[in-house]
Enzyme design. Sequence first.
Site, PDB file in Angstrom:
ATOM      1  N   PRO A 245       0.853  -1.306  -0.088  1.00  0.00           N
ATOM      2  CA  PRO A 245      -0.036  -0.038   0.038  1.00  0.00           C
ATOM      3  C   PRO A 245       1.009   1.291   0.015  1.00  0.00           C
ATOM      4  CG  PRO A 245      -0.846  -1.528   1.510  1.00  0.00           C
ATOM      5  CD  PRO A 245       0.440  -2.005   1.206  1.00  0.00           C
ATOM      6  N   GLU A 246       0.493   2.325  -0.480  1.00  0.00           N
ATOM      7  CA  GLU A 246       0.982   3.362  -0.935  1.00  0.00           C
ATOM      8  C   GLU A 246       0.138   4.616  -0.203  1.00  0.00           C
ATOM      9  OE1 GLU A 246       2.541   3.967  -4.851  1.00  0.00           O
ATOM     10  OE2 GLU A 246       2.376   1.786  -5.285  1.00  0.00           O
TER      11      GLU A 246
ATOM     12  N   LYS B  91       3.536   5.718   5.151  1.00  0.00           N
ATOM     13  CA  LYS B  91       2.763   4.691   5.244  1.00  0.00           C
ATOM     14  C   LYS B  91       2.346   3.875   6.403  1.00  0.00           C
ATOM     15  CE  LYS B  91       4.831   3.371   0.925  1.00  0.00           C
ATOM     16  NZ  LYS B  91       5.819   2.382   0.116  1.00  0.00           N
TER      17      LYS B  91
ATOM     18  N   HIS C 201      -5.791 -15.867   9.374  1.00  0.00           N
ATOM     19  CA  HIS C 201      -4.896 -14.899   9.363  1.00  0.00           C
ATOM     20  C   HIS C 201      -5.375 -13.617  10.175  1.00  0.00           C
ATOM     21  CE1 HIS C 201      -3.238 -17.307   5.958  1.00  0.00           C
ATOM     22  NE2 HIS C 201      -4.232 -17.507   5.688  1.00  0.00           N
TER      23      HIS C 201
ATOM     24  N   ARG D 130       0.853 -12.531   5.207  1.00  0.00           N
ATOM     25  CA  ARG D 130       2.269 -12.697   5.139  1.00  0.00           C
ATOM     26  C   ARG D 130       3.119 -12.339   6.530  1.00  0.00           C
ATOM     27  NH1 ARG D 130       4.083 -12.379  -0.239  1.00  0.00           N
ATOM     28  NH2 ARG D 130       6.485 -12.571   0.711  1.00  0.00           N
TER      29      ARG D 130
ATOM     30  N   ARG E 252      11.888  -3.994  -8.461  1.00  0.00           N
ATOM     31  CA  ARG E 252      10.511  -3.839  -8.657  1.00  0.00           C
ATOM     32  C   ARG E 252      10.010  -3.852 -10.178  1.00  0.00           C
ATOM     33  NH1 ARG E 252       8.225  -2.015  -4.090  1.00  0.00           N
ATOM     34  NH2 ARG E 252       6.139  -3.001  -5.072  1.00  0.00           N
TER      35      ARG E 252
END
Length: 282
Positions: free
Chosen positions: A2-3, A54, A101, A120, A272
């Site tokens: 996420p940005e 972030k 999760h 993750r 990237r």
Amino acid sequence: MPELPEVETMRIQLAKYLAGHKILAVEIRNRKTFQGDEKKIVGAKITGTRRFGKVSVIDLANGYSVLTHVKLTGQYIYRGPNLKNPSKLSAKVTGGIPGPHTLVIFNLDRGGVLYYNDVRRFGWIRIEKTEDVEKEKFIVKLGPEPLKDLTLEIFKSILSKSGRPIKIVLMDQTKMGGVGNIYANDALWLSKINPKTPAKELQNDKITELYKAIISVLKAGLKYGGASELAFVTPDGAEGEYQNHTLVYGHEGEPCERCHKSLIKKFFLGGRGTYFCPVCQV
Ligand SMILES: [Zn+2]
């Protein structure tokens, strides 16, 4: 990851849904995700939210704050009285809420619940005194942010000091905060700049175009509630829409929508995925 538009969308929704709630209990299912003493926040009323790059911050009335970096796959999802008719939970919430999760559960008053899911498990939640938040090393190091305090003059000065590829500089959080891979790709396409161009070689007019392009793509990201390309979901449990409106990101092999003279190419830069038009972005 996420940005700025994703984390800002998350912050805005958290502010709306958590407003006025009190934290009654914190259930920690994965200790590594949660740093600090959860007892410090039990009984505290939520007063507001902030964002630094972030990292999102939930401030409490008792002088403590909850900092969160969702990293690759972290998700906050709220259910309770401040969200009357939640839409169907996104399929990106793997395992549901609560599910295998779900790593942290904040039980709120009036039947509210804030779930933190993270497949993750790279994300983290940290309890800290509110007065210490801005002393955090990563916040002190955070560069100025587009849409906030990154002026064109500061932007020019940052670029003039680096011989690294412009795309890498845009994504360096110590140079400027909040711009990650998706929006860096789109801003470079929009301003017709090759992602590999050394930052200090850019001419003044190109820098101005790029500056405007960054603001434009970030605003578009915000308008669409961020991009739910990977695991990002908004705290109402739905998805952002920017992934359906990207300019070049993810368009490998498709014709360039501007020049129609080439297909979009993809290569890796700094590890990237980097997308560009070999005709427009020379
Ligand atoms: Zn093109």
